[in-house]
Design a protein around this motif. Structure first.
Motif, PDB file in Angstrom:
ATOM      1  N   GLY A  39      60.035  80.662  16.906  1.00 32.31           N
ATOM      2  CA  GLY A  39      59.127  79.551  17.164  1.00 32.31           C
ATOM      3  C   GLY A  39      58.061  79.904  18.184  1.00 32.31           C
ATOM      4  O   GLY A  39      56.884  79.569  18.009  1.00 32.31           O
ATOM      5  N   LEU A  40      58.456  80.611  19.244  1.00 33.92           N
ATOM      6  CA  LEU A  40      57.487  81.003  20.271  1.00 33.92           C
ATOM      7  C   LEU A  40      56.459  81.977  19.698  1.00 33.92           C
ATOM      8  O   LEU A  40      55.269  81.890  20.011  1.00 33.92           O
ATOM      9  CB  LEU A  40      58.209  81.630  21.455  1.00 33.92           C
ATOM     10  N   ARG A  41      56.915  82.889  18.841  1.00 44.63           N
ATOM     11  CA  ARG A  41      55.983  83.840  18.227  1.00 44.63           C
ATOM     12  C   ARG A  41      54.989  83.114  17.316  1.00 44.63           C
ATOM     13  O   ARG A  41      53.777  83.383  17.369  1.00 44.63           O
ATOM     14  CB  ARG A  41      56.757  84.890  17.422  1.00 44.63           C
ATOM     15  N   LEU A  42      55.487  82.178  16.513  1.00 39.96           N
ATOM     16  CA  LEU A  42      54.597  81.426  15.638  1.00 39.96           C
ATOM     17  C   LEU A  42      53.626  80.567  16.436  1.00 39.96           C
ATOM     18  O   LEU A  42      52.461  80.423  16.067  1.00 39.96           O
ATOM     19  CB  LEU A  42      55.416  80.542  14.691  1.00 39.96           C
ATOM     20  N   ALA A  43      54.118  79.974  17.534  1.00 39.54           N
ATOM     21  CA  ALA A  43      53.238  79.152  18.365  1.00 39.54           C
ATOM     22  C   ALA A  43      52.099  79.984  18.931  1.00 39.54           C
ATOM     23  O   ALA A  43      50.956  79.517  19.027  1.00 39.54           O
ATOM     24  CB  ALA A  43      54.039  78.496  19.493  1.00 39.54           C
ATOM     25  N   ASP A  44      52.397  81.218  19.305  1.00 39.40           N
ATOM     26  CA  ASP A  44      51.374  82.103  19.856  1.00 39.40           C
ATOM     27  C   ASP A  44      50.405  82.576  18.779  1.00 39.40           C
ATOM     28  O   ASP A  44      49.193  82.661  19.010  1.00 39.40           O
ATOM     29  CB  ASP A  44      52.049  83.304  20.521  1.00 39.40           C
ATOM     30  N   GLU A  45      50.912  82.865  17.587  1.00 35.66           N
ATOM     31  CA  GLU A  45      50.070  83.401  16.517  1.00 35.66           C
ATOM     32  C   GLU A  45      49.253  82.327  15.808  1.00 35.66           C
ATOM     33  O   GLU A  45      48.071  82.520  15.524  1.00 35.66           O
ATOM     34  CB  GLU A  45      50.954  84.128  15.497  1.00 35.66           C
ATOM     35  N   ALA A  46      49.890  81.193  15.505  1.00 32.23           N
ATOM     36  CA  ALA A  46      49.252  80.172  14.666  1.00 32.23           C
ATOM     37  C   ALA A  46      48.523  79.097  15.458  1.00 32.23           C
ATOM     38  O   ALA A  46      47.697  78.373  14.906  1.00 32.23           O
ATOM     39  CB  ALA A  46      50.293  79.529  13.750  1.00 32.23           C
ATOM     40  N   ARG A  47      48.825  78.973  16.754  1.00 32.48           N
ATOM     41  CA  ARG A  47      48.195  77.955  17.597  1.00 32.48           C
ATOM     42  C   ARG A  47      48.272  76.562  16.954  1.00 32.48           C
ATOM     43  O   ARG A  47      47.255  75.944  16.638  1.00 32.48           O
ATOM     44  CB  ARG A  47      46.725  78.313  17.863  1.00 32.48           C
ATOM     45  N   PRO A  48      49.488  76.048  16.720  1.00 36.81           N
ATOM     46  CA  PRO A  48      49.622  74.735  16.091  1.00 36.81           C
ATOM     47  C   PRO A  48      49.088  73.626  16.994  1.00 36.81           C
ATOM     48  O   PRO A  48      48.909  73.814  18.205  1.00 36.81           O
ATOM     49  CB  PRO A  48      51.135  74.598  15.888  1.00 36.81           C
ATOM     50  N   ASP A  49      48.850  72.466  16.394  1.00 35.13           N
ATOM     51  CA  ASP A  49      48.374  71.308  17.148  1.00 35.13           C
ATOM     52  C   ASP A  49      49.510  70.548  17.808  1.00 35.13           C
ATOM     53  O   ASP A  49      49.280  69.765  18.739  1.00 35.13           O
ATOM     54  CB  ASP A  49      47.608  70.366  16.218  1.00 35.13           C
ATOM     55  N   LEU A  50      50.741  70.759  17.325  1.00 34.32           N
ATOM     56  CA  LEU A  50      51.899  70.033  17.866  1.00 34.32           C
ATOM     57  C   LEU A  50      53.158  70.787  17.474  1.00 34.32           C
ATOM     58  O   LEU A  50      53.206  71.449  16.437  1.00 34.32           O
ATOM     59  CB  LEU A  50      51.933  68.607  17.302  1.00 34.32           C
ATOM     60  N   VAL A  51      54.197  70.675  18.316  1.00 37.71           N
ATOM     61  CA  VAL A  51      55.500  71.278  18.020  1.00 37.71           C
ATOM     62  C   VAL A  51      56.569  70.188  17.992  1.00 37.71           C
ATOM     63  O   VAL A  51      56.647  69.357  18.905  1.00 37.71           O
ATOM     64  CB  VAL A  51      55.881  72.349  19.070  1.00 37.71           C
ATOM     65  N   VAL A  52      57.376  70.182  16.931  1.00 36.57           N
ATOM     66  CA  VAL A  52      58.585  69.366  16.868  1.00 36.57           C
ATOM     67  C   VAL A  52      59.739  70.305  17.165  1.00 36.57           C
ATOM     68  O   VAL A  52      59.957  71.278  16.444  1.00 36.57           O
ATOM     69  CB  VAL A  52      58.764  68.702  15.490  1.00 36.57           C
ATOM     70  N   LEU A  53      60.481  70.030  18.229  1.00 36.43           N
ATOM     71  CA  LEU A  53      61.419  71.016  18.776  1.00 36.43           C
ATOM     72  C   LEU A  53      62.816  70.423  18.938  1.00 36.43           C
ATOM     73  O   LEU A  53      62.991  69.416  19.633  1.00 36.43           O
ATOM     74  CB  LEU A  53      60.893  71.503  20.132  1.00 36.43           C
ATOM     75  N   ASP A  54      63.809  71.050  18.303  1.00 31.07           N
ATOM     76  CA  ASP A  54      65.198  70.639  18.454  1.00 31.07           C
ATOM     77  C   ASP A  54      65.751  71.164  19.774  1.00 31.07           C
ATOM     78  O   ASP A  54      65.407  72.269  20.206  1.00 31.07           O
ATOM     79  CB  ASP A  54      66.027  71.171  17.277  1.00 31.07           C
TER      80      ASP A  54
END
Length: 226
Positions: A39-54
């Motif tokens: 998830g951290l790698r994708l957040a860094d690469e894709a720059r999402p607008d929001l994260v839903v996190l368990d």
């Protein structure tokens, strides 16, 4: 309008698939990760607008992921968890979580909350000026806050709350109105959201959060910015 991207991080593969399908069906782009490091790698690469996190994940849990995301910037985060105790919610608010959804939940509710957080994370059209109070300077248009010349990192929700109060200095805003403006109509009655975020703002902006000079509580009514 640019399609908004939501990253879902959850170790339950069935729920992960259902959540991303639901978000895509509602017109959002959805990415998925089954563990914290991915998830951290994708957040860094894709720059999402929001994260839903368990929260409850093996290895790196949701709290650790949230802290790492917060270190990287003011990315909106919705915590998704089976835990509903007040302590867990307070921990989430202290980390700057924008919302907290407890399992079991309806997909319609989660989608509505995702859209509400996305909407309020955008720069408000009413924010067009700079407000200075002592060593505190708030640039509402640029979403920048400095205290004694040092930048203050705020989450998107903290920015929205501060803008709602600071854009109308010396005017007491009813708590329910603050809730409506910052969180949206679907949060009606959830005044604890306002209380928790007022406290986090005070810790970042006030010399003595217990004796605030900028964000004042009018007990039984609301808040005002001085």
């Amino acid at each position: 309008m640019t399609e908004r991207t939501v990253l879902v991080i959850d170790d339950d593969p069935t729920l992960l698939e259902l959540l991303t399908e639901q978000l895509q069906a509602s017109g959002l782009q959805a990415l998925k990760a089954q563990d914290g490091p991915t998830g951290l790698r994708l957040a860094d690469e894709a720059r999402p607008d929001l994260v839903v996190l368990d929260v409850m994940m093996p290895g790196m849990d949701g709290w650790q992921v949230c802290e790492r995301l917060r270190q990287a910037g003011p990315l909106p985060i919705i915590m998704l968890t089976a835990k509903g105790e007040e302590f867990d919610k307070l921990r989430g608010f202290r980390l700057g979580v924008d919302d907290y959804v407890t399992k079991p939940f309806s997909f319609a509710e989660l989608t509505a909350r995702v859209r509400a957080v996305l909407a309020r994370s955008q720069t408000g059209e009413d924010a067009r000026r700079t407000i200075a109070s002592g060593e505190l300077v708030i640039d509402l248009e640029q979403r920048r806050v400095t205290l004694a010349g040092q930048a203050v990192e705020l989450t998107p929700t903290e920015h929205r709350l501060l803008a709602a109060l600071a854009s109308r200095p010396h005017r007491t805003i009813p708590t329910e109105q603050v809730l409506l403006e910052v969180w949206g109509a679907e949060y009606a009655g959830e005044v604890e959201h306002v209380k928790h975020y007022v406290w986090t703002l005070r810790k970042k902006l006030e010399t003595d959060p217990g004796d605030p000079k900028h964000i004042i509580t009018e007990r039984g009514f609301g808040y005002r910015f001085e």
